[in-house]
Design a protein around this motif. Structure first.
Motif, PDB file in Angstrom:
ATOM      1  N   PHE A 231       0.007 -18.538  -7.345  1.00 51.29           N
ATOM      2  CA  PHE A 231       0.045 -19.793  -6.603  1.00 51.29           C
ATOM      3  C   PHE A 231      -1.310 -20.118  -5.983  1.00 51.29           C
ATOM      4  CE2 PHE A 231       1.199 -22.397  -2.824  1.00 51.29           C
ATOM      5  CZ  PHE A 231       1.708 -23.489  -3.516  1.00 51.29           C
ATOM      6  N   TRP A 232      -2.016 -19.098  -5.468  1.00 41.69           N
ATOM      7  CA  TRP A 232      -3.321 -19.343  -4.869  1.00 41.69           C
ATOM      8  C   TRP A 232      -4.312 -19.848  -5.909  1.00 41.69           C
ATOM      9  CZ3 TRP A 232      -7.529 -16.824  -6.788  1.00 41.69           C
ATOM     10  CH2 TRP A 232      -7.312 -15.617  -7.483  1.00 41.69           C
ATOM     11  N   LYS A 233      -4.163 -19.345  -7.147  1.00 42.77           N
ATOM     12  CA  LYS A 233      -5.067 -19.790  -8.211  1.00 42.77           C
ATOM     13  C   LYS A 233      -4.754 -21.224  -8.616  1.00 42.77           C
ATOM     14  CE  LYS A 233      -6.732 -16.840 -10.981  1.00 42.77           C
ATOM     15  NZ  LYS A 233      -7.038 -15.814 -12.009  1.00 42.77           N
ATOM     16  N   TYR A 234      -3.470 -21.575  -8.608  1.00 35.90           N
ATOM     17  CA  TYR A 234      -3.088 -22.953  -8.906  1.00 35.90           C
ATOM     18  C   TYR A 234      -3.685 -23.907  -7.866  1.00 35.90           C
ATOM     19  CZ  TYR A 234      -0.281 -27.180  -9.148  1.00 35.90           C
ATOM     20  OH  TYR A 234       0.103 -28.500  -9.211  1.00 35.90           O
ATOM     21  N   LEU A 235      -3.560 -23.569  -6.579  1.00 37.79           N
ATOM     22  CA  LEU A 235      -4.077 -24.438  -5.521  1.00 37.79           C
ATOM     23  C   LEU A 235      -5.596 -24.592  -5.628  1.00 37.79           C
ATOM     24  CD1 LEU A 235      -2.019 -23.328  -2.386  1.00 37.79           C
ATOM     25  CD2 LEU A 235      -1.745 -25.408  -3.751  1.00 37.79           C
ATOM     26  N   SER A 236      -6.305 -23.488  -5.849  1.00 38.35           N
ATOM     27  CA  SER A 236      -7.771 -23.573  -5.952  1.00 38.35           C
ATOM     28  C   SER A 236      -8.183 -24.368  -7.186  1.00 38.35           C
ATOM     29  CB  SER A 236      -8.374 -22.165  -5.992  1.00 38.35           C
ATOM     30  OG  SER A 236      -7.942 -21.442  -7.136  1.00 38.35           O
ATOM     31  N   ASN A 237      -7.431 -24.218  -8.277  1.00 38.30           N
ATOM     32  CA  ASN A 237      -7.716 -24.980  -9.495  1.00 38.30           C
ATOM     33  C   ASN A 237      -7.595 -26.475  -9.219  1.00 38.30           C
ATOM     34  OD1 ASN A 237      -7.125 -26.388 -12.087  1.00 38.30           O
ATOM     35  ND2 ASN A 237      -7.253 -24.328 -12.964  1.00 38.30           N
ATOM     36  N   ARG A 238      -6.523 -26.858  -8.520  1.00 42.25           N
ATOM     37  CA  ARG A 238      -6.299 -28.276  -8.229  1.00 42.25           C
ATOM     38  C   ARG A 238      -7.389 -28.827  -7.315  1.00 42.25           C
ATOM     39  NH1 ARG A 238      -4.798 -30.769 -11.488  1.00 42.25           N
ATOM     40  NH2 ARG A 238      -5.857 -29.063 -12.494  1.00 42.25           N
TER      41      ARG A 238
ATOM     42  N   GLU B 194      -8.385 -30.210 -15.885  1.00 40.58           N
ATOM     43  CA  GLU B 194      -8.994 -29.013 -15.294  1.00 40.58           C
ATOM     44  C   GLU B 194     -10.328 -28.732 -15.981  1.00 40.58           C
ATOM     45  OE1 GLU B 194      -7.896 -24.988 -15.696  1.00 40.58           O
ATOM     46  OE2 GLU B 194      -6.758 -25.264 -17.533  1.00 40.58           O
ATOM     47  N   PHE B 195     -11.131 -27.892 -15.324  1.00 38.22           N
ATOM     48  CA  PHE B 195     -12.466 -27.553 -15.824  1.00 38.22           C
ATOM     49  C   PHE B 195     -12.627 -26.059 -16.084  1.00 38.22           C
ATOM     50  CE2 PHE B 195     -13.099 -31.547 -13.654  1.00 38.22           C
ATOM     51  CZ  PHE B 195     -14.128 -32.188 -14.327  1.00 38.22           C
ATOM     52  N   HIS B 196     -11.557 -25.268 -16.043  1.00 41.58           N
ATOM     53  CA  HIS B 196     -11.735 -23.835 -15.886  1.00 41.58           C
ATOM     54  C   HIS B 196     -11.103 -22.961 -16.963  1.00 41.58           C
ATOM     55  CE1 HIS B 196     -12.960 -25.402 -12.043  1.00 41.58           C
ATOM     56  NE2 HIS B 196     -11.742 -25.857 -11.834  1.00 41.58           N
ATOM     57  N   SER B 197     -10.624 -23.541 -18.037  1.00 41.41           N
ATOM     58  CA  SER B 197      -9.961 -22.715 -19.047  1.00 41.41           C
ATOM     59  C   SER B 197     -10.975 -22.044 -19.981  1.00 41.41           C
ATOM     60  CB  SER B 197      -8.971 -23.544 -19.867  1.00 41.41           C
ATOM     61  OG  SER B 197      -9.649 -24.381 -20.781  1.00 41.41           O
ATOM     62  N   GLY B 198     -10.538 -20.936 -20.592  1.00 37.54           N
ATOM     63  CA  GLY B 198     -11.396 -20.198 -21.515  1.00 37.54           C
ATOM     64  C   GLY B 198     -11.154 -20.561 -22.960  1.00 37.54           C
ATOM     65  N   PHE B 199     -10.743 -21.796 -23.201  1.00 35.20           N
ATOM     66  CA  PHE B 199     -10.512 -22.298 -24.558  1.00 35.20           C
ATOM     67  C   PHE B 199     -11.140 -23.678 -24.619  1.00 35.20           C
ATOM     68  CE2 PHE B 199      -6.870 -23.170 -27.856  1.00 35.20           C
ATOM     69  CZ  PHE B 199      -7.818 -23.315 -28.849  1.00 35.20           C
ATOM     70  N   ARG B 200     -12.218 -23.799 -25.381  1.00 34.99           N
ATOM     71  CA  ARG B 200     -12.953 -25.060 -25.425  1.00 34.99           C
ATOM     72  C   ARG B 200     -13.724 -25.168 -26.733  1.00 34.99           C
ATOM     73  NH1 ARG B 200     -16.346 -24.275 -20.054  1.00 34.99           N
ATOM     74  NH2 ARG B 200     -14.233 -23.913 -19.306  1.00 34.99           N
ATOM     75  N   ALA B 201     -14.129 -26.379 -27.067  1.00 32.33           N
ATOM     76  CA  ALA B 201     -14.885 -26.601 -28.304  1.00 32.33           C
ATOM     77  C   ALA B 201     -16.044 -27.540 -28.022  1.00 32.33           C
ATOM     78  CB  ALA B 201     -13.983 -27.176 -29.396  1.00 32.33           C
ATOM     79  N   TYR B 202     -17.147 -27.307 -28.715  1.00 33.99           N
ATOM     80  CA  TYR B 202     -18.368 -28.100 -28.550  1.00 33.99           C
ATOM     81  C   TYR B 202     -18.905 -28.532 -29.904  1.00 33.99           C
ATOM     82  CZ  TYR B 202     -18.435 -25.342 -24.177  1.00 33.99           C
ATOM     83  OH  TYR B 202     -18.112 -24.715 -23.004  1.00 33.99           O
ATOM     84  N   SER B 203     -19.494 -29.705 -29.939  1.00 42.70           N
ATOM     85  CA  SER B 203     -20.233 -30.098 -31.130  1.00 42.70           C
ATOM     86  C   SER B 203     -21.583 -29.384 -31.135  1.00 42.70           C
ATOM     87  CB  SER B 203     -20.469 -31.609 -31.149  1.00 42.70           C
ATOM     88  OG  SER B 203     -21.391 -31.982 -30.134  1.00 42.70           O
ATOM     89  N   ARG B 204     -22.172 -29.289 -32.291  1.00 39.72           N
ATOM     90  CA  ARG B 204     -23.488 -28.643 -32.398  1.00 39.72           C
ATOM     91  C   ARG B 204     -24.516 -29.329 -31.506  1.00 39.72           C
ATOM     92  NH1 ARG B 204     -26.009 -25.309 -36.113  1.00 39.72           N
ATOM     93  NH2 ARG B 204     -28.289 -25.377 -35.965  1.00 39.72           N
ATOM     94  N   GLN B 205     -24.448 -30.664 -31.437  1.00 37.66           N
ATOM     95  CA  GLN B 205     -25.414 -31.409 -30.637  1.00 37.66           C
ATOM     96  C   GLN B 205     -25.397 -30.995 -29.176  1.00 37.66           C
ATOM     97  OE1 GLN B 205     -23.309 -32.661 -32.832  1.00 37.66           O
ATOM     98  NE2 GLN B 205     -24.360 -34.113 -34.191  1.00 37.66           N
ATOM     99  N   VAL B 206     -24.216 -30.663 -28.664  1.00 41.61           N
ATOM    100  CA  VAL B 206     -24.112 -30.226 -27.271  1.00 41.61           C
ATOM    101  C   VAL B 206     -24.881 -28.927 -27.064  1.00 41.61           C
ATOM    102  CG1 VAL B 206     -22.522 -29.404 -25.489  1.00 41.61           C
ATOM    103  CG2 VAL B 206     -21.905 -31.377 -26.886  1.00 41.61           C
TER     104      VAL B 206
END
Length: 252
Positions: free
Chosen positions: A137-144, A160-172
């Motif tokens: 619950f504390w992690k949920y509140l801090s995430n929000r 959200e900005f904090h997950s460990g699953f993401r994708a980027y284009s080469r240009q990025v």
């Protein structure tokens, strides 16, 4: 920032920053659709278990760090390796099986079709689902709290900005000066701030959340430091937009 004519057959490289992932790596790999990527690179950051042996037995390419580089240092190594391999789209997926790997082709599709340049998995579909899935619950509140503050700072509307699953284009990866970033968990905060600063299009997509004993998770006090890092970087971003100079937002 992505070209108006998306690459119809991009090379997709999945990178996995790993530390003691022997118990979850095979399960993570099993759920990734085989036709959704061209190669997988595991970055082993001096694991104390059999992560390297398991990865190689699964036919994955492994890069072992010469010393413990930290979560951010591992990502730097992996992104540079993916670019050297000619990746057009890079997916960063934690090998702890906390995130649903079956979503890889959907994340890739957003980048491939030119919908966005950066896409993150969004675990926060509802408070009930997050807590039922095991998010403390504390992690949920801090995430929000952090998500609200970062959306205000960056002018975004992210879940959200904090997950460990993401994708980027080469240009990025070619334009964001990620080599200047920290080697610890603050790397992600700096990277996303840089992507916003250089006006890359960012989005998120829903994904289920699951917490279990073997899944990696930041403890309370490191999480506090991580939150403060995010707020500090957001403040630097706003000051940089006002004309103040920070090396974090300079390409050279």
């Amino acid at each position: 920032m992505t070209a108006n004519h998306p690459n119809t057959n991009p090379k997709v490289v999945i990178v996995m920053p790993a530390y003691n992932a022997e118990k979850t790596l095979a399960a993570t790999l099993k759920d990734i659709p085989e036709d959704s990527y061209d190669m997988i690179i595991v970055g082993d950051d001096c694991s104390q278990d059999e992560t390297i042996e398991v990865a190689r037995s699964l036919g994955l390419e492994v890069i072992k760090t010469p010393q413990n580089l930290g979560y951010g240092g591992n990502q730097k190594m992996l992104y540079n390796a993916a670019l050297e391999k000619g990746a057009d789209i890079v997916v960063m997926l934690h090998p702890d099986n906390q995130y649903d790997p079956k979503l890889v082709p959907f994340f890739v599709g957003f980048i491939k079709d030119g919908v966005c340049d950066v896409i993150l998995g969004n675990r926060i579909r509802s408070r009930r689902e997050c807590l039922r899935g095991g998010m403390p619950f504390w992690k949920y509140l801090s995430n929000r709290f952090l998500t609200i503050m970062l959306n205000l700072a960056y002018g975004k509307n992210m879940g959200e900005f904090h997950s460990g699953f993401r994708a980027y284009s080469r240009q990025v990866l070619e334009k964001v000066p990620f080599s200047k970033n920290r080697d610890d968990f603050g790397f992600d905060a700096e990277f996303l701030a840089q992507a916003c600063y250089f006006s890359f299009r960012m989005a998120d997509a829903p994904m289920p959340v699951r917490y279990f004993k073997e899944a990696s998770s930041i403890a309370f006090w490191p999480s506090v430091r991580y939150g403060l890092d995010n707020l500090k970087v957001a403040a630097m971003f706003l000051l940089a937009k006002l004309g103040f100079s920070f090396s974090l937002f300079r390409r050279n």
